[in-house]
Design a protein around this motif. Structure first.
Motif, short mmCIF file in Angstrom:
data_model
loop_
_atom_site.label_atom_id
_atom_site.label_comp_id
_atom_site.label_asym_id
_atom_site.label_seq_id
_atom_site.Cartn_x
_atom_site.Cartn_y
_atom_site.Cartn_z
N SER A 1 1.35 7.33 -10.84
CA SER A 1 1.93 6.23 -10.08
C SER A 1 3.35 6.44 -9.60
CB SER A 1 2.18 5.09 -11.07
OG SER A 1 0.93 4.49 -11.68
N ALA A 2 4.09 7.31 -10.22
CA ALA A 2 5.54 7.84 -9.93
C ALA A 2 5.17 8.67 -8.68
CB ALA A 2 6.25 8.47 -10.83
N ALA A 3 4.32 9.62 -8.51
CA ALA A 3 4.05 10.49 -7.32
C ALA A 3 3.56 9.76 -6.34
CB ALA A 3 3.04 11.55 -7.81
N LEU B 1 -1.36 -2.87 2.37
CA LEU B 1 -1.95 -1.89 3.33
C LEU B 1 -1.27 -1.98 4.76
CD1 LEU B 1 -5.61 -2.05 2.30
CD2 LEU B 1 -3.86 -0.47 1.64
N ASP B 2 -1.01 -3.25 5.26
CA ASP B 2 -0.51 -3.26 6.53
C ASP B 2 0.92 -2.51 6.49
OD1 ASP B 2 -2.62 -4.47 7.72
OD2 ASP B 2 -1.93 -6.34 7.39
N THR B 3 1.82 -3.10 5.35
CA THR B 3 3.13 -2.27 5.60
C THR B 3 3.00 -0.67 5.28
OG1 THR B 3 3.84 -4.09 4.24
CG2 THR B 3 5.18 -2.26 4.20
N ILE B 4 2.02 -0.19 4.38
CA ILE B 4 1.87 1.44 4.57
C ILE B 4 1.49 1.78 5.81
CG2 ILE B 4 0.61 3.03 3.28
CD1 ILE B 4 0.48 1.11 0.66
N THR B 5 0.61 1.22 6.35
CA THR B 5 0.06 1.80 7.62
C THR B 5 1.35 1.64 8.63
OG1 THR B 5 -2.08 0.68 7.19
CG2 THR B 5 -1.52 1.16 9.64
N GLY B 6 2.23 0.72 8.47
CA GLY B 6 3.34 1.01 9.65
C GLY B 6 4.12 2.04 9.41
N GLU B 7 4.54 2.03 8.18
CA GLU B 7 5.76 2.99 7.55
C GLU B 7 5.16 4.28 7.49
OE1 GLU B 7 8.13 1.71 4.16
OE2 GLU B 7 8.32 -0.44 4.72
N LEU B 8 4.18 4.75 7.32
CA LEU B 8 3.70 5.90 7.26
C LEU B 8 3.13 6.42 8.71
CD1 LEU B 8 2.27 6.43 3.45
CD2 LEU B 8 4.51 6.89 4.52
N GLY B 9 3.03 5.58 9.55
CA GLY B 9 2.43 5.93 10.91
C GLY B 9 0.76 6.29 10.74
N ALA B 10 0.23 5.67 9.80
CA ALA B 10 -1.31 5.95 9.88
C ALA B 10 -2.27 4.74 10.65
CB ALA B 10 -1.72 6.05 8.54
N SER B 11 -3.41 5.00 10.60
CA SER B 11 -4.37 4.03 11.10
C SER B 11 -4.72 3.13 9.94
CB SER B 11 -5.47 4.49 11.80
OG SER B 11 -6.49 5.33 10.95
N LEU B 12 -4.85 2.02 10.28
CA LEU B 12 -5.52 0.97 9.17
C LEU B 12 -6.75 1.76 8.55
CD1 LEU B 12 -4.87 -1.62 7.42
CD2 LEU B 12 -6.30 -2.94 9.21
N ALA B 13 -7.47 2.12 9.50
CA ALA B 13 -8.82 2.47 8.80
C ALA B 13 -8.71 3.78 7.65
CB ALA B 13 -9.91 3.25 9.87
N THR B 14 -7.75 4.53 8.20
CA THR B 14 -7.13 5.69 7.09
C THR B 14 -6.50 5.08 5.85
OG1 THR B 14 -6.93 7.21 8.86
CG2 THR B 14 -5.93 7.80 7.05
N THR B 15 -5.52 4.33 6.10
CA THR B 15 -4.99 3.53 5.18
C THR B 15 -5.66 2.83 3.89
OG1 THR B 15 -2.94 3.09 6.51
CG2 THR B 15 -2.92 2.13 4.53
N GLN B 16 -7.00 2.25 4.44
CA GLN B 16 -7.71 1.67 3.74
C GLN B 16 -8.34 2.53 2.40
OE1 GLN B 16 -8.63 -1.77 4.35
NE2 GLN B 16 -9.58 -1.79 2.25
N TRP B 17 -8.40 3.79 2.65
CA TRP B 17 -8.71 4.57 1.59
C TRP B 17 -7.58 4.81 0.38
CZ3 TRP B 17 -13.43 6.54 0.70
CH2 TRP B 17 -14.48 6.61 1.82
N ILE C 1 0.44 9.89 4.28
CA ILE C 1 -0.52 9.09 3.98
C ILE C 1 -1.90 9.95 3.25
CG2 ILE C 1 -2.01 9.17 6.12
CD1 ILE C 1 -1.94 6.09 4.05
N GLY C 2 -1.74 11.27 3.84
CA GLY C 2 -2.72 11.95 3.26
C GLY C 2 -2.40 12.45 1.54
N TRP C 3 -1.44 12.55 1.40
CA TRP C 3 -0.64 12.80 0.00
C TRP C 3 -0.76 11.71 -0.81
CZ3 TRP C 3 -0.14 16.73 -3.31
CH2 TRP C 3 -0.12 17.99 -2.72
N LEU C 4 -0.61 10.36 -0.20
CA LEU C 4 -0.80 9.07 -0.96
C LEU C 4 -2.44 8.79 -1.40
CD1 LEU C 4 0.38 6.44 -2.11
CD2 LEU C 4 0.13 5.55 0.33
N ILE C 5 -3.34 9.14 -0.54
CA ILE C 5 -4.57 9.06 -0.77
C ILE C 5 -5.03 9.91 -2.10
CG2 ILE C 5 -6.92 9.30 0.03
CD1 ILE C 5 -5.85 8.43 2.91
N VAL C 6 -4.59 11.19 -1.81
CA VAL C 6 -5.10 12.09 -2.67
C VAL C 6 -4.28 11.65 -4.33
CG1 VAL C 6 -4.42 14.50 -3.68
CG2 VAL C 6 -5.18 14.31 -1.41
N LEU C 7 -3.06 11.46 -4.32
CA LEU C 7 -2.48 10.95 -5.43
C LEU C 7 -3.22 9.53 -5.90
CD1 LEU C 7 1.26 11.63 -4.61
CD2 LEU C 7 -0.14 13.12 -6.32
N ARG C 8 -3.52 8.73 -5.24
CA ARG C 8 -4.34 7.49 -5.62
C ARG C 8 -5.62 7.79 -6.17
NH1 ARG C 8 -3.52 2.32 -6.63
NH2 ARG C 8 -5.07 1.33 -5.22
#
Length: 486
Positions: free
Chosen positions: A96-98, A40-56, A105-112
């Motif tokens: 998973s591929a998507a 989650l920390d890595t995703i937060t940094g690379e996608l430029g999101a906050s940790l609170a958002t990435t937690q989703w 981060i928005g698309w990642l959360i939707v796809l998750r």
């Protein structure tokens, strides 16, 4: 063939092949529930999101898994459990591929969320397909194979995730699923029976809304309770009240509905009722304890998250080693006695953690974890098998869904209670806090053991299980021969 002969007959390679294919889907579902957490920390940094958002990215997956569970029973009857499993595995693999290709981060959360919706039905749909194909008298042995995947996957997730982040990049957290999913899907198309197709009636839309809102909101409320340590906050009490209210409303609705989404009349069966109550407490002892032991290694013994994940594998290995033996014994003696014995071993191996100092020798801790994992193999898997054996093959879709629901709710409730107890006691010292939390874990395990004794008594007076709908000889055959209703 007599019941005794069926119990003693070795399972053929076609049955083990089917069990292994179904287990691969359960493994992917469980692995993805935990593998992303360390990234989650890595995703937060690379996608430029906050940790609170990435937690989703993690929370959205878990909530979606709970949301899709209620639909599983109806869908399995509508299209066949095997077809449903194949569709969910295909959707999970594509999602998973998507996820790996998500641009933000928005698309990642939707796809998750999409991934979680598919993952939520993989385990109960697979259990239903497996149970209908092999029959009740051989169910324990093949369920043990599925149990190995369900147990090992969440434990391996943090370790695999940590290694992926160390040597690669975050998209590989999701790309790892693709080759396994593709192979499993190809084998599934060839060998998984499509299942019995029946008339489930029109979709109970009101029931679906009540359950698909109530269950994930209740699980989320338990999670927030564990995080905040209080019921006084609106974002804790609100979800809990809404979840309980929605589920209670479904209970009233199902009583008066001609074709409810989930048939709660299964609870009139004494053995099934005892098994589901036991599954609730064993869910807390298994899944709820995962959080407590992770904190034990990190806060109590100073391990980092990756090391903590490695240290926790011992318990999962103990479960994986013991499961094949418990599966054979369940087919011969029933789930109640095995669950009772497993519960006693679980209690006996949890008590030392409430008594030992935090700096106890690592070898002793690992031996206890291994033994506790073996005890949980006896406490958890036989209960699920007993529940499935207590119903007919036509009722199996509802039974698999309901058992997975109570187990998941039990795990969420147990995790919340253990976290609250630990957090409230930490100001008085780390060691006393963990002692208190472990005594609560002993209590949950003891309640599961008492319910297992109830299950043992209930099974003695129960009639024999119904014959399977799908002939055992069809396992491994072509879909047209291996499925009813095609």
């Amino acid at each position: 063939m007599s019941v005794q002969s069926e119990r003693d007959t070795p399972l053929g390679p076609d049955v083990w092949r089917l069990a292994a294919i179904i287990a691969s889907g359960a493994f992917l579902s469980g692995l993805d529930a935990s593998i992303v957490n360390v990234g989650l920390d890595t995703i937060t940094g690379e996608l430029g999101a906050s940790l609170a958002t990435t937690q989703w990215v993690a929370n959205g997956y878990l909530i979606a898994m709970a949301s899709s569970l209620p639909l599983c029973g109806w869908a399995a009857r509508r299209v066949g459990a095997g077809r449903l499993w194949l569709a969910c595995l295909a959707a999970f693999t594509v999602a998973s591929a998507a996820c790996a290709l998500a641009p933000d981060i928005g698309w990642l959360i939707v796809l998750r969320v999409v991934q979680g919706l598919a993952a939520g039905m993989l385990i109960p749909a697979g259990q239903t397909a497996l149970g209908q194909a092999v029959g009740p008298h051989r169910l324990g042995r093949v369920m043990a194979t599925l149990g190995v995947a369900v147990t090992l996957a969440p434990a391996l997730g943090p370790v695999v995730g940590g290694l992926v982040i160390d040597v690669g990049s975050w998209p590989w957290l999701f790309l790892l699923n693709v080759p396994v999913g593709v192979v499993a899907l190809a084998l599934g198309v060839r060998f998984v029976p499509r299942g019995q197709v029946g008339d489930p009636g029109p979709l109970d839309r009101l029931g679906l809304v009540l359950l698909s809102v109530g269950l994930p909101v209740l699980v989320w409320g338990f999670t927030r309770w564990g995080e905040e340590g209080t019921l006084g906050r609106f974002d804790v009490a609100g979800p809990l009240l809404l979840g309980v209210g929605a589920l209670a409303a479904y209970g009233v609705h199902s009583r008066y509905s001609a074709r409810p989404l989930l048939d709660l009349r299964l609870f009139r069966n004494r053995s099934y009722r005892a098994a589901t109550f036991t599954a609730t407490f064993t869910g807390a002892a298994l899944f709820g304890a995962g959080l407590l032991f992770a904190l034990y290694f990190q806060l109590g013994r100073g391990a980092d998250p990756l090391a903590s994940g490695l240290l926790l594998i011992g318990a999962s290995v103990g479960t994986a080693v013991a499961l094949p033996f418990t599966g054979r014994l369940v087919d011969r003696y029933g789930g109640g006695p095995l669950s009772l014995l497993g519960g006693l071993v679980t209690v006996a191996t949890t008590v030392p953690f409430a008594l030992l100092p935090l700096d106890a020798g690592e070898w002793l801790v690992q031996v206890l974890l291994f033994a506790r994992g073996a005890g949980l193999a006896g406490a958890v898997m036989p209960v699920m098998t007993s529940a499935y054996k207590a119903v007919s093959a036509a009722q199996l879709p509802d039974a698999a869904t309901q058992v997975n629901i109570v187990s998941r709710v039990g795990g969420a409730l147990g995790g919340a209670i253990f976290a609250v107890v630990l957090a409230s006691a930490l100001p008085h010292g780390t060691e006393p806090a963990f002692r208190t939390a472990f005594w609560w874990l002993v209590g949950a395990s003891a309640l599961g053991t008492v319910c297992a004794a109830w299950l043992t008594v209930a099974e003695r007076g129960a009639p024999g299980p119904a014959a399977p709908v799908v002939a055992a000889e069809a396992v491994g055959g072509s879909p047209s021969r291996g499925s009813a209703g095609q």
